[in-house]
Design an enzyme around this catalytic site. Structure first.
Site, PDB file in Angstrom:
ATOM      1  N   HIS A 151       0.754  -1.272  -0.070  1.00 41.57           N
ATOM      2  CA  HIS A 151      -0.037  -0.013  -0.012  1.00 41.57           C
ATOM      3  C   HIS A 151       0.837   1.356  -0.255  1.00 41.57           C
ATOM      4  CE1 HIS A 151       0.995   0.946   4.142  1.00 41.57           C
ATOM      5  NE2 HIS A 151       0.949  -0.292   4.490  1.00 41.57           N
ATOM      6  N   GLY A 152       0.252   2.418  -0.307  1.00 40.68           N
ATOM      7  CA  GLY A 152       0.970   3.622  -0.361  1.00 40.68           C
ATOM      8  C   GLY A 152       1.248   4.107   1.094  1.00 40.68           C
TER       9      GLY A 152
ATOM     10  N   GLN B  47       2.471  -0.332  12.823  1.00 42.32           N
ATOM     11  CA  GLN B  47       0.983  -0.438  12.319  1.00 42.32           C
ATOM     12  C   GLN B  47       0.798  -2.133  11.587  1.00 42.32           C
ATOM     13  OE1 GLN B  47      -1.552   2.694   9.397  1.00 42.32           O
ATOM     14  NE2 GLN B  47       0.412   2.077   8.599  1.00 42.32           N
ATOM     15  N   GLY B  48       0.068  -2.788  12.156  1.00 38.28           N
ATOM     16  CA  GLY B  48      -0.241  -4.186  11.765  1.00 38.28           C
ATOM     17  C   GLY B  48      -1.805  -4.181  11.256  1.00 38.28           C
TER      18      GLY B  48
ATOM     19  N   ARG C 231      -6.149   0.973   4.475  1.00 35.13           N
ATOM     20  CA  ARG C 231      -4.967   1.564   3.535  1.00 35.13           C
ATOM     21  C   ARG C 231      -4.633   0.730   2.454  1.00 35.13           C
ATOM     22  NH1 ARG C 231      -3.221  -0.787   8.241  1.00 35.13           N
ATOM     23  NH2 ARG C 231      -1.392  -1.980   8.092  1.00 35.13           N
TER      24      ARG C 231
ATOM     25  N   GLU D 245      -1.415  -7.303   7.180  1.00 36.51           N
ATOM     26  CA  GLU D 245      -0.024  -7.376   7.763  1.00 36.51           C
ATOM     27  C   GLU D 245      -0.187  -8.185   9.102  1.00 36.51           C
ATOM     28  OE1 GLU D 245       2.966  -7.343   7.477  1.00 36.51           O
ATOM     29  OE2 GLU D 245       3.534  -5.306   7.313  1.00 36.51           O
ATOM     30  N   LEU D 246       1.287  -8.487   9.410  1.00 31.37           N
ATOM     31  CA  LEU D 246       1.426  -9.048  10.822  1.00 31.37           C
ATOM     32  C   LEU D 246       0.760  -8.235  11.745  1.00 31.37           C
ATOM     33  CD1 LEU D 246       4.733 -10.572  12.115  1.00 31.37           C
ATOM     34  CD2 LEU D 246       3.693  -8.612  13.352  1.00 31.37           C
TER      35      LEU D 246
END
Length: 217
Positions: free
Chosen positions: A10-11, A22-23, A59, A83-84
């Site tokens: 993602h951006g 940030q997961g 996101r 994400e993790l």
């Protein structure tokens, strides 16, 4: 017959700029992150995509929608592309987490293959769910072009699987730039990494990700 999978991260997000972990928690794309997604959309505009899959994190979905542009496709959202999960480390700086969990923090960096934490998802688990999810997606598209929008660590773990790299060496490669593009060709006989983490579409944008950027996704 082969499936071509275009993979991207993602951006840039607000938390990325603040270097907050940030997961599964989320923050919006920055103006720069939106521009990154638009540049990748331009690059992929002539690719005939058969499907677009995205992590359910906002996101990633926002990035996928921007890349989709005017293509008549629905962004398919998938929890297992997230994400993790950083658990109790979410939304905190590296410095705070290192101070609060010194031994586990050291293991996270130095022995990722052995890392264990009561609230933070293990690398092994993330890699397993990413591989199974990609295999499932490919089984639904035995031939064609797919776009997958996911996250830095999740993507890094997936690529380590494709390239048969040991989890022990997870951090031996550079961080993955926002909206960089990776292409993997998959068929019944072999997986071929055509290119990875390519940022040629970024033009005059200077990618400012540093090592911490790989962990605040």
């Amino acid at each position: 017959m082969s499936t071509h999978i275009y993979l991207t991260r993602h951006g840039e997000t607000v938390w990325n700029t603040k270097k907050l972990m940030q997961g599964w928690k989320d923050s919006p794309l920055t103006d720069r992150g939106i521009k990154q997604a638009r540049l990748l959309s331009e690059r992929l505009s002539k690719v005939s995509l058969d499907a677009i899959y995205s992590s359910t994190s906002n996101r990633a979905v926002h990035t996928a929608e921007i890349i989709k542009g005017e293509k008549s496709l629905e962004v398919i959202k998938c929890d297992n592309l997230r994400e993790l999960s950083f658990g109790s480390w979410e939304g905190k700086t590296f410095e705070v987490n290192e101070k609060d969990s010194p031994e586990e923090w050291l293991s996270f960096w130095e022995t990722p293959h052995l890392f264990s934490n009561d609230t933070v998802e293990s690398f092994v688990k993330v890699q397993e769910r990413m591989v199974k999810t990609i295999e499932s997606i490919v089984n639904q598209h035995s031939d064609g072009n797919l776009l997958i929008v996911t996250h830095s660590i999740a993507l890094k773990l997936l690529m380590d699987y494709f390239e048969k790299n040991s989890l022990e060496n997870l951090w031996s490669t550079p961080p993955i730039p926002s909206t960089s593009l990776t292409l993997v060709k998959i068929n019944n006989e072999f997986n071929e990494v055509v290119y990875k983490y390519d940022t040629s579409h970024m033009k005059d944008q200077k990618n400012q990700n540093v090592l911490t950027g790989a962990l605040v996704q």
